[in-house]
Design a protein around this motif. Structure first.
Motif: not given
Length: 533
Positions: A7-33
């Motif tokens: 899912r991370k690979d898919s989001l990174a490819k489709k929307y340009g998400f970075t490692t820092a973005d995924f950390e930010q999302i994780k901190t907020k407690g929001i699921s990738l779904d």
């Protein structure tokens, strides 16, 4: 785990998400779904709902006489000693809209070269005229005026319009009163003979009138974490006073809007919006996020009311209608519980079905499928239970007086069944002439006056997330430091978030609805002291 990486690979490819973005999302407690789901909504758009017709008296809205309300209020009073009651008040919003026209005045008024009257004529600013004409009637007038006298050396030699300018400036200045950035709940709303009160104190007072049993009342406020100290200070100052006056023990709880309900924002090309630091921007999910807060409450009857809908006068009359709505809730709930318990005890026979269906259609406004009577008895019973084993809400509705906001409508779903819903105009395709015409025919308005039951007949709480229509969110256009963005707001608390509840609409008088949308509303009789003739 592998699925998450994919899912991370898919989001990174489709929307340009970075490692820092995924950390930010994780901190907020929001699921990738959820992230991907919201991003897809921006791309696909949210379908408008289809309103069949307005709910009207005897067609979705119950109209009762005062005597009938008194009967239901007495029913509530007779049962409340065995019930835990709670009042739920969304109170996190800042008062920025209340003072919008005054902030615009401060930004656009040229004190060196024009008078306030000239500004009013130039801008056709009627609201400012009303504000200044009634300025001495505002409950905060004396306090602000005293501060202005201290701040402005030559106060007494100023022209009248200059005094007014300094009054407004001091009232809104961040370093002074900062009214527009404070939550409505902590502002001075009402002036009594010897003291001035906030909406929080008025809600505490109301709790004792209609949301108490065995001389105990529970108030729950949803607030911004940033403002908790302001609310706590008021509670500490006034709680004992209200308890002594009403002979009621008051318990006050707070909760915040869960950060995990924040939603990702996008630019006008539907790409994730980033701030000046290159970080993803998230916005609060709107009042629909508060279904999570409501879900955590443990009570038999929950009153829901907006923070600004308080009244200085007629509390006894307001109480009658609140108790009346509660009596209707308990009356209906008792019958629902009897039917569901009978189903669980396998005590329903074919000859019982007609009476249950009649109750569902006539009393609960439940639309029964056309082919229902072709079902086997077992399937009929399963269908009935699926419709009855739900949270219940009784909603007060007032006659439409042109207030902006939602109203009661019969809504047709994609599957073809119709149900009673509170609909916002933004949910309707107003470019469709037929839909716009139906919207314009609304006879009633939603004042956010709800009484809810969120437990089943065994006393177990429903999971309110099971009754949300997730297709009814809102896409909103906002601005971030001069750049346009789009945000997604969750299905509204009393709109899509309660879409699948058992719903009953009841007409209540306008005296029960006294919102303060702009500061000038505080000049209306409902918010002014009553003087003896």
């Amino acid at each position: 785990m592998e699925e998450n990486i994919t899912r991370k690979d898919s989001l990174a490819k489709k929307y340009g998400f970075t490692t820092a973005d995924f950390e930010q999302i994780k901190t907020k407690g929001i699921s990738l779904d959820k992230i991907e789901g919201v991003l897809m909504l921006f791309q696909l758009g949210i379908p408008k709902i289809y309103i069949e017709k307005p709910a009207t008296i005897n067609d979705g809205i119950l109209k009762l006489s005062k005597e009938e309300f008194q009967k239901y209020a007495a029913l509530f009073d007779s049962k409340k000693t065995s019930l835990k009651l709670k009042k739920f008040v969304p109170a996190s919003g800042a008062a920025s809209r209340m003072f919008k026209f005054l902030n615009e005045f401060l930004n656009e008024f040229d004190i060196e070269n024009e008078t306030i009257n000239a500004y009013i004529n130039r801008k056709k600013e009627r609201n400012l005229s009303i504000f200044l004409a009634g300025i001495e009637k505002f409950p905060f007038y004396e306090e602000v005026k005293s501060k202005v006298k201290l701040l402005v050396d030559n106060y007494y030699s100023l022209e009248s319009h200059e005094k007014s300018y300094h009054f407004i400036k001091t009232m809104l200045a961040t370093e002074h009163f900062d009214f527009a950035n404070k939550p409505k709940g902590v502002l001075h709303f009402h002036k009594y003979d010897t003291y001035i009160v906030t909406p929080v104190e008025e809600h505490l007072n109301e709790c004792a009138y209609y949301a108490s049993s065995n001389s105990v009342s529970h108030l729950h406020l949803t607030i911004s974490e940033h403002h908790e100290a302001l609310f706590q200070k008021i509670i500490e100052e006034v709680k004992a006073k209200v308890e002594n006056k009403t002979k009621t023990e008051l318990n006050v709880g707070f909760s915040y809007q869960d950060k995990s309900t924040d939603t990702i924002a996008v630019d006008l090309q539907n790409k994730p919006f980033r701030n000046e630091n290159g970080e993803l921007v998230f916005r609060p999910g709107g009042h629909g996020a508060l279904i999570n807060n409501l879900n955590l409450l443990d009570a038999d009857v929950i009153f829901i009311k907006n923070i600004d809908n308080v009244i200085q006068n007629h509390i006894e009359e307001t109480t009658l209608y609140k108790k009346g709505l509660s009596g209707i809730l308990l009356d209906v709930q008792q019958k629902v519980f009897e039917f569901v318990a009978a189903i669980d005890n396998q005590a329903i026979q074919e000859n019982d079905i007609e009476a249950i269906i009649d109750f569902m259609t006539q009393k609960l406004n439940i639309d029964v499928l056309d082919d229902f009577y072709k079902y086997t008895l077992e399937n009929k019973i399963d269908y009935i239970k699926s419709k009855l084993n739900r949270p219940i809400r009784v909603c007060g509705m007032v006659k439409n007086e042109g207030e902006p906001g939602g109203g009661p409508f019969w809504v047709r779903s994609v599957k073809g069944n119709i149900s009673l819903q509170i609909v916002e105009s933004s949910q309707v395709d107003i470019h469709n002439a037929e839909q716009a015409q139906i919207l314009a025919k609304a006879t009633h308005f939603n004042p956010v006056d709800l009484v809810c039951a969120t437990k089943n007949y065994k006393g177990k709480k429903f999971d309110l997330n099971d009754f949300i229509d997730h297709s009814t969110g809102f896409i909103v256009h906002k601005n971030n430091k001069g750049k346009e963005l789009k945000g997604y707001e969750l299905p509204g608390l009393w709109n899509g978030a309660m879409s699948k509840w058992i719903t009953i609409f009841v007409e209540v008088p306008l005296v029960t609805f006294n919102p303060v949308k702009t500061v000038n509303d505080l000049l209306k009789p409902a918010h002014q002291p009553q003087h003896e003739n």
